[in-house]
Design a protein around this motif. Sequence first.
Motif, PDB file in Angstrom:
ATOM      1  N   ILE A 218      12.054 -52.484 -16.889  1.00  0.00           N
ATOM      2  CA  ILE A 218      12.951 -51.596 -17.608  1.00  0.00           C
ATOM      3  C   ILE A 218      12.050 -50.504 -18.163  1.00  0.00           C
ATOM      4  O   ILE A 218      10.849 -50.742 -18.350  1.00  0.00           O
ATOM      5  CB  ILE A 218      13.703 -52.373 -18.728  1.00  0.00           C
TER       6      ILE A 218
ATOM      7  N   GLU B 167      13.584 -63.253 -26.563  1.00  0.00           N
ATOM      8  CA  GLU B 167      13.670 -61.786 -26.658  1.00  0.00           C
ATOM      9  C   GLU B 167      14.047 -61.461 -28.086  1.00  0.00           C
ATOM     10  O   GLU B 167      15.072 -61.937 -28.574  1.00  0.00           O
ATOM     11  CB  GLU B 167      14.768 -61.230 -25.747  1.00  0.00           C
TER      12      GLU B 167
ATOM     13  N   TRP C 168      18.704 -50.729 -14.257  1.00  0.00           N
ATOM     14  CA  TRP C 168      18.683 -49.862 -15.450  1.00  0.00           C
ATOM     15  C   TRP C 168      18.887 -48.396 -15.081  1.00  0.00           C
ATOM     16  O   TRP C 168      19.073 -47.550 -15.947  1.00  0.00           O
ATOM     17  CB  TRP C 168      17.362 -50.056 -16.227  1.00  0.00           C
TER      18      TRP C 168
ATOM     19  N   GLU D 296       9.769 -57.076 -18.148  1.00  0.00           N
ATOM     20  CA  GLU D 296      10.931 -56.714 -17.327  1.00  0.00           C
ATOM     21  C   GLU D 296      10.716 -55.301 -16.812  1.00  0.00           C
ATOM     22  O   GLU D 296      10.174 -54.442 -17.534  1.00  0.00           O
ATOM     23  CB  GLU D 296      12.217 -56.775 -18.162  1.00  0.00           C
TER      24      GLU D 296
ATOM     25  N   GLY E  75      15.068 -61.126 -18.631  1.00  0.00           N
ATOM     26  CA  GLY E  75      15.838 -59.930 -18.709  1.00  0.00           C
ATOM     27  C   GLY E  75      16.988 -59.855 -17.675  1.00  0.00           C
ATOM     28  O   GLY E  75      17.137 -60.653 -16.763  1.00  0.00           O
ATOM     29  N   CYS E  76      17.845 -58.905 -17.980  1.00  0.00           N
ATOM     30  CA  CYS E  76      19.055 -58.693 -17.164  1.00  0.00           C
ATOM     31  C   CYS E  76      18.740 -58.408 -15.713  1.00  0.00           C
ATOM     32  O   CYS E  76      19.606 -58.547 -14.854  1.00  0.00           O
ATOM     33  CB  CYS E  76      19.876 -57.544 -17.737  1.00  0.00           C
TER      34      CYS E  76
ATOM     35  N   ALA F  63      10.620 -58.133 -27.153  1.00  0.00           N
ATOM     36  CA  ALA F  63      11.149 -57.485 -25.935  1.00  0.00           C
ATOM     37  C   ALA F  63      11.804 -56.146 -26.276  1.00  0.00           C
ATOM     38  O   ALA F  63      12.329 -55.981 -27.369  1.00  0.00           O
ATOM     39  CB  ALA F  63      12.184 -58.395 -25.263  1.00  0.00           C
ATOM     40  N   PRO F  64      11.814 -55.215 -25.292  1.00  0.00           N
ATOM     41  CA  PRO F  64      11.008 -55.228 -24.071  1.00  0.00           C
ATOM     42  C   PRO F  64       9.540 -54.878 -24.343  1.00  0.00           C
ATOM     43  O   PRO F  64       9.176 -54.500 -25.450  1.00  0.00           O
ATOM     44  CB  PRO F  64      11.649 -54.153 -23.202  1.00  0.00           C
TER      45      PRO F  64
ATOM     46  N   TYR G 238      18.296 -59.061 -31.144  1.00  0.00           N
ATOM     47  CA  TYR G 238      18.000 -57.656 -31.408  1.00  0.00           C
ATOM     48  C   TYR G 238      18.859 -57.313 -32.616  1.00  0.00           C
ATOM     49  O   TYR G 238      20.073 -57.137 -32.493  1.00  0.00           O
ATOM     50  CB  TYR G 238      18.367 -56.788 -30.207  1.00  0.00           C
TER      51      TYR G 238
ATOM     52  N   HIS H 149      18.025 -65.092 -28.239  1.00  0.00           N
ATOM     53  CA  HIS H 149      17.728 -63.646 -28.242  1.00  0.00           C
ATOM     54  C   HIS H 149      18.272 -63.015 -29.512  1.00  0.00           C
ATOM     55  O   HIS H 149      19.409 -63.289 -29.892  1.00  0.00           O
ATOM     56  CB  HIS H 149      18.395 -62.956 -27.049  1.00  0.00           C
TER      57      HIS H 149
ATOM     58  N   TRP I  22      15.583 -48.035 -22.978  1.00  0.00           N
ATOM     59  CA  TRP I  22      15.816 -48.966 -24.100  1.00  0.00           C
ATOM     60  C   TRP I  22      14.683 -48.793 -25.101  1.00  0.00           C
ATOM     61  O   TRP I  22      13.510 -48.774 -24.723  1.00  0.00           O
ATOM     62  CB  TRP I  22      15.827 -50.394 -23.559  1.00  0.00           C
TER      63      TRP I  22
ATOM     64  N   PHE J  83       7.020 -60.786 -22.688  1.00  0.00           N
ATOM     65  CA  PHE J  83       8.240 -60.689 -21.881  1.00  0.00           C
ATOM     66  C   PHE J  83       8.105 -59.457 -21.000  1.00  0.00           C
ATOM     67  O   PHE J  83       8.018 -58.342 -21.512  1.00  0.00           O
ATOM     68  CB  PHE J  83       9.421 -60.543 -22.841  1.00  0.00           C
TER      69      PHE J  83
ATOM     70  N   ASN K 186      19.435 -65.894 -17.313  1.00  0.00           N
ATOM     71  CA  ASN K 186      18.927 -65.107 -18.442  1.00  0.00           C
ATOM     72  C   ASN K 186      19.910 -65.190 -19.604  1.00  0.00           C
ATOM     73  O   ASN K 186      20.011 -66.228 -20.236  1.00  0.00           O
ATOM     74  CB  ASN K 186      18.673 -63.661 -18.003  1.00  0.00           C
ATOM     75  N   GLU K 187      20.651 -64.120 -19.851  1.00  0.00           N
ATOM     76  CA  GLU K 187      21.588 -64.130 -20.987  1.00  0.00           C
ATOM     77  C   GLU K 187      22.963 -64.549 -20.508  1.00  0.00           C
ATOM     78  O   GLU K 187      23.902 -63.763 -20.538  1.00  0.00           O
ATOM     79  CB  GLU K 187      21.654 -62.731 -21.600  1.00  0.00           C
TER      80      GLU K 187
END
Length: 660
Positions: free
Chosen positions: A50, A462, A274, A48, A243-244, A505-506, A435, A433, A516, A46, A375-376
């Motif tokens: 970030i 993710e 970010w 991104e 990703g966002c 991720a990330p 986390y 996803h 992050w 993944f 994405n999300e």
Amino acid sequence: MKYFFFTGLLLSTLGLANAQTAKRLNFTVKADSIKAHVQPTMYGIFFEDINMAADGGVYAELVKNRSFEFNTNLMGWAEQRKDGGNGTVSVVDRKTERPENPHYLTLNVSTPKGYYGLSNEGFGGMGIRKGEMYNFSVFARQHVGSKISLLLELHDSTGAVIGKTTLTPQGTEWKRYHATIQANTTTPKAKLYIWAANKGSIDLDMISLFPTHTWKNRPGGLRADLVQKLYDLKPGFLRFPGGCIVEGRDLANRYQWKKTIGDIDKRENIMNRWNVEFEKRRTPDYYQTFGLGFMEYFMLAEDIGAEPLPILNCGMACQYNTGQLVPLNQIDPYIQDALDLIEFANGSADTKWGKLRIALGHPKPFNLKMMGVGNEQWGEQYIERWKVFEKALKDKYPQIQLISSAGPDPSGDKFDYLNATLRGFKADILDEHYYRNPDWFFKSVTRYDNYDRKGTKIFAGEYAAHSPNKAGTENANNWQSAIAEAAFMTGLERNADVVLMASYAPLLAKVDAWQWKPDLIWFDNLNSYATPNYYVQQLYSLNKGTDVVPLTLNGKAVTGQDGQFASAVLDKKNNELIIKIINTGKDTMEAAFDISGAGSLRKDGLLTVLQSDDLHTENSMSNPSAVKPHTQTLTVNGKNLVLDMKPYSFNVIRLKFAAK
Ligand code: AHR
């Protein structure tokens, strides 16, 4: 340590000693009972932008704010004078003429002698290596009557000059100039100085410095050490650009692939979302130049042997931020972007976008097979937009597999609604996803055991074990998080008929500029290290096999009994059986495997162990190998295998079948 295989008996000296103390568990593997096919794409990555993953990271540009498009136009730059030189600098805006790159610099030198100019601080300095060549480039034009010459210097953090060259732009029309600087010192925190001499004025834009040594030595390319780490994962796919970041804080800040291809001076820069996301982790100098744009992305995927998996904005900005929506009657351009991306990746020379890909240097199609819609995202607003996307994409490209959002969480109202609704619409693949803390990962190892085997498939798009909380600054890439992921992944593997793809991720984080944590790979301006979590991903990827076979303890899948988690696959290409077993307990365990249905096994096997006695162990720049895989040979004699599994260990066993 030596291990032997023998029907029912343990011959290892160490094993015998431990036999008196270590608890023995009897596992059964049925190598002739295939349960599922493992997709070649199963374990991917993944990406991104970030944590400075692209600009300041894998995109090897050393100059920050090279085209003066940051909100503060001279951010990263400082005026400099030497030997009595003086002058002024101004930023000029030509918005109408060049909306995608409106700003450039005018340097006005007011003294006939000495130097006036600017320095650039890079991304927390510039990582420079002794003996290496650096490519400088600039767009420049002299003002009428001026003959400014440029002296280019690299300075280390003490101010010493560690490399230099000169350049004299000619003429009053914009032109790109190149020069090369060789460095005589290695330093992580160099600066670039651009000195102008001779009275007069000069315009400058796109001031750039790249190492000549990049991945595949492509000019303006990617950092070779970081791409090598991606390559070494042998990833099945490469998700991009997030990703966002796909969504943007608002729609103006969303990712738009068409603005990321072609000449780099025509790629519109925007603030990286970010930059301002986390109050405590602000990074005001974080922008997106899109030097790593969609063409570079497709080529990177090709280079590392990964299937491309682009995720596109579906007319929704991040629902954690503004949540801006494109009205349904204005959504066509978003859908067209998705259709055009498929044509760009796969189209022939007869198509508009295929022709452009070819003109950009890639005649062969990229063979794009899947794409993410949003994405999300969540809620009815997503479903409304998803339906129009799905219809348009499937009408034109029925073979493209669509990835659909299952929201930001693995359970709860948002998830339940999307899960039920998208399954009702027979969506191809849902992007889940998670986390969560390590305990969640242990407990969720059976998550997919009861999923529908025939309908919508799963992309674990993710995930990362967070100890203790989401995106908190105290989360660590420690062995506790990594072993939890290893244990959980046995559940992905056992359910490979449902879970087609998975990515941690990330991916990347810069040690002094992250937003992050945790992340798979950490880097600074010169070096990088892999986390224990990276090695877990790598061991799964390198040992993914082709077909899942049952591995049981007392007739049941191994999902935490006595702290053990396990799965097994055949590798039909190499005629091997691969067992993954994770001992999450603090004691050594003796594992005995009864392997049936495989014929006889060859004498030579391999055991790879990832382990630490301390769950808090982390890798670091100064100790990158605190947790890393160690491989040893196994001598097999028969169809039974007995071995000791160290406390807190992830064990990968590869056994070869004897030729029939
Ligand atoms: O991986 C970091 C972020 O986590 C991603 O941008 C987003 O999709 C998720 O919330």
